[in-house]
Write a protein that holds these residues in place. Structure first.
Motif, PDB file in Angstrom:
ATOM      1  N   MET A 271       0.981  -1.298  -0.117  1.00  0.00           N
ATOM      2  CA  MET A 271       0.082  -0.022  -0.128  1.00  0.00           C
ATOM      3  C   MET A 271       0.878   1.210  -0.025  1.00  0.00           C
ATOM      4  SD  MET A 271      -3.088  -1.239  -0.064  1.00  0.00           S
ATOM      5  CE  MET A 271      -4.406   0.064   0.343  1.00  0.00           C
ATOM      6  N   PRO A 272       0.462   2.230  -0.652  1.00  0.00           N
ATOM      7  CA  PRO A 272       1.445   3.570  -0.759  1.00  0.00           C
ATOM      8  C   PRO A 272       1.708   4.173   0.664  1.00  0.00           C
ATOM      9  CG  PRO A 272      -0.329   3.426  -2.498  1.00  0.00           C
ATOM     10  CD  PRO A 272      -0.554   2.422  -1.676  1.00  0.00           C
ATOM     11  N   GLY A 273       2.966   4.680   0.782  1.00  0.00           N
ATOM     12  CA  GLY A 273       3.148   5.136   2.113  1.00  0.00           C
ATOM     13  C   GLY A 273       3.365   4.050   3.125  1.00  0.00           C
ATOM     14  N   THR A 274       3.376   3.038   2.980  1.00  0.00           N
ATOM     15  CA  THR A 274       3.587   2.106   4.134  1.00  0.00           C
ATOM     16  C   THR A 274       4.996   1.420   4.225  1.00  0.00           C
ATOM     17  OG1 THR A 274       2.728   0.198   3.120  1.00  0.00           O
ATOM     18  CG2 THR A 274       1.153   1.666   4.015  1.00  0.00           C
ATOM     19  N   ASN A 275       5.808   1.674   3.203  1.00  0.00           N
ATOM     20  CA  ASN A 275       7.135   0.793   3.230  1.00  0.00           C
ATOM     21  C   ASN A 275       7.106  -0.479   3.299  1.00  0.00           C
ATOM     22  OD1 ASN A 275       8.605   3.298   3.129  1.00  0.00           O
ATOM     23  ND2 ASN A 275       8.457   3.652   5.426  1.00  0.00           N
ATOM     24  N   GLY A 276       5.840  -1.023   2.769  1.00  0.00           N
ATOM     25  CA  GLY A 276       5.716  -2.585   2.748  1.00  0.00           C
ATOM     26  C   GLY A 276       5.092  -3.141   4.106  1.00  0.00           C
TER      27      GLY A 276
ATOM     28  N   PRO B   5       4.097  -6.591  12.107  1.00  0.00           N
ATOM     29  CA  PRO B   5       3.811  -6.281  13.479  1.00  0.00           C
ATOM     30  C   PRO B   5       3.856  -4.892  13.646  1.00  0.00           C
ATOM     31  CG  PRO B   5       5.629  -8.213  13.298  1.00  0.00           C
ATOM     32  CD  PRO B   5       5.289  -7.936  11.828  1.00  0.00           C
ATOM     33  N   GLY B   6       2.841  -4.361  14.379  1.00  0.00           N
ATOM     34  CA  GLY B   6       2.694  -3.097  14.622  1.00  0.00           C
ATOM     35  C   GLY B   6       2.088  -2.243  13.396  1.00  0.00           C
ATOM     36  N   ALA B   7       1.993  -2.552  12.265  1.00  0.00           N
ATOM     37  CA  ALA B   7       1.324  -1.957  10.966  1.00  0.00           C
ATOM     38  C   ALA B   7      -0.159  -1.863  11.403  1.00  0.00           C
ATOM     39  CB  ALA B   7       1.505  -2.784   9.735  1.00  0.00           C
TER      40      ALA B   7
ATOM     41  N   ALA C 130      -5.795  -6.642  16.482  1.00  0.00           N
ATOM     42  CA  ALA C 130      -7.086  -6.039  17.004  1.00  0.00           C
ATOM     43  C   ALA C 130      -7.769  -5.415  16.165  1.00  0.00           C
ATOM     44  CB  ALA C 130      -6.732  -5.085  18.105  1.00  0.00           C
ATOM     45  N   TYR C 131      -9.040  -5.955  15.903  1.00  0.00           N
ATOM     46  CA  TYR C 131      -9.815  -5.274  14.738  1.00  0.00           C
ATOM     47  C   TYR C 131     -10.887  -4.387  15.375  1.00  0.00           C
ATOM     48  CZ  TYR C 131      -9.651  -6.262   9.884  1.00  0.00           C
ATOM     49  OH  TYR C 131      -9.257  -6.328   8.383  1.00  0.00           O
TER      50      TYR C 131
ATOM     51  N   TYR D  47      -5.189  -3.050  14.089  1.00  0.00           N
ATOM     52  CA  TYR D  47      -3.900  -3.194  14.066  1.00  0.00           C
ATOM     53  C   TYR D  47      -3.213  -4.670  14.043  1.00  0.00           C
ATOM     54  CZ  TYR D  47      -3.877   1.612  15.959  1.00  0.00           C
ATOM     55  OH  TYR D  47      -4.056   2.766  16.344  1.00  0.00           O
ATOM     56  N   ALA D  48      -1.845  -4.915  13.554  1.00  0.00           N
ATOM     57  CA  ALA D  48      -1.240  -6.182  13.695  1.00  0.00           C
ATOM     58  C   ALA D  48      -0.640  -6.433  15.209  1.00  0.00           C
ATOM     59  CB  ALA D  48      -0.208  -6.403  12.440  1.00  0.00           C
ATOM     60  N   GLY D  49      -0.978  -7.427  15.678  1.00  0.00           N
ATOM     61  CA  GLY D  49      -0.648  -7.500  17.192  1.00  0.00           C
ATOM     62  C   GLY D  49       0.779  -8.014  17.334  1.00  0.00           C
ATOM     63  N   GLY D  50       1.614  -8.484  16.284  1.00  0.00           N
ATOM     64  CA  GLY D  50       2.624  -9.333  16.602  1.00  0.00           C
ATOM     65  C   GLY D  50       2.710 -10.665  17.374  1.00  0.00           C
TER      66      GLY D  50
END
Length: 276
Positions: free
Chosen positions: A169-174, A200-202, A224-225, A251-254
């Protein structure tokens, strides 16, 4: 060796000493089916499928999500079907999460391993068998195809998660990327089945609110949705079923990646006369 993992249910039953409390919820705008509800007692048998049981985790429901059904099929060795699809107007997508299957699609033989994907257009001739020594488990997403004058029916497609490079996605550095099995600009397709990956953390940093319905099956990790008014924790093996316009973000919880298989209906005008 691939670093991709895919959660697959295996059934069974909880013990009598366990609490009844769980994470399942059904609301006016979303449902969460956690992995713990996918037990033996809720499986279905399907006509013309041998050695097979299905967890039916979504089906069209008036006033809720109306465009698709989604199954997780478990096929025992030697099982499968020579008459899998009862509706000639239905298209389908298969995604293998465990074991291997042999797929014959319009006369061409394919072997699908974990991460394998197939798009099956309406009217295609196909058969599926488990010719291995262990059970195979895969998702089967079905939708009534919506033809459009001047657009061809999509062609059959067989590929895999490993064969398709995720699109960041643009602006997310992958940190947030989508694996797209079909060209999103191909308007002959009226549904997309993709894999979303969040490191993780994205996060998905806003409350998406849109006309597309969703089925989201968590393949790997936890997150967490935000669904409508609620925060819901989900993990590998959980399924989320979202009605159109349900606000959503996550959020990705890791500590590892958060990945889910995503269905959405696309590229068509809304029906002004439902049921016509």
């Amino acid at each position: 060796m691939s670093d991709r993992t895919y959660y697959a249910p295996s059934g069974g039953h909880p013990g009598q000493a366990e609490l009844l409390t769980g994470r399942a919820v059904f609301t006016e705008s979303y449902a969460v089916l956690p992995k713990g509800v996918m037990r033996d007692i809720v499986t279905s048998r399907l006509p013309h499928w041998d050695g097979t049981r299905a967890w039916i985790i979504a089906r069209p429901m008036t006033g809720f999500a109306e465009t698709f059904s989604q199954y997780i099929l478990e096929v025992l060795p030697g099982g499968g079907s020579d008459r899998p699809e009862p509706d000639p107007g239905a298209e389908g997508a298969l995604f293998v999460v465990d074991g291997t299957v042999s797929l014959s699609l319009d006369g061409t033989q394919h072997r699908l391993e974990p991460g394998g994907f197939a798009y099956i257009p309406p009217g295609a001739e196909w058969r599926l068998r488990n010719d291995g020594a262990a059970p195979a488990r895969f998702h089967w997403i079905r939708k009534a195809y919506e033809p459009v004058e001047g657009l061809p029916v999509p062609k059959p497609l067989v590929t895999s998660d490993a064969a398709v490079a995720p699109s960041p996605m643009p602006g997310t550095n992958g940190a947030w990327a989508t694996t797209r099995f079909v060209d999103p600009d191909d308007l002959s397709h009226d549904m997309h089945v993709t894999i979303v990956t969040l490191e993780p953390g994205a996060c998905i940093p806003f409350l998406e609110t849109h006309v597309m319905e969703h089925g989201l099956y968590v393949l790997e990790g936890k997150g967490a949705y935000r669904l409508n008014r609620d925060w819901v924790e989900v993990e590998a093996g959980d399924f989320m079923w979202l009605r159109a316009f349900c606000p959503q973000a996550c959020y990705a919880g890791g500590p590892g990646r958060f990945r889910y298989l995503l269905y959405k209906d696309v590229n068509r005008h809304p029906k002004l006369r439902p049921g016509a």
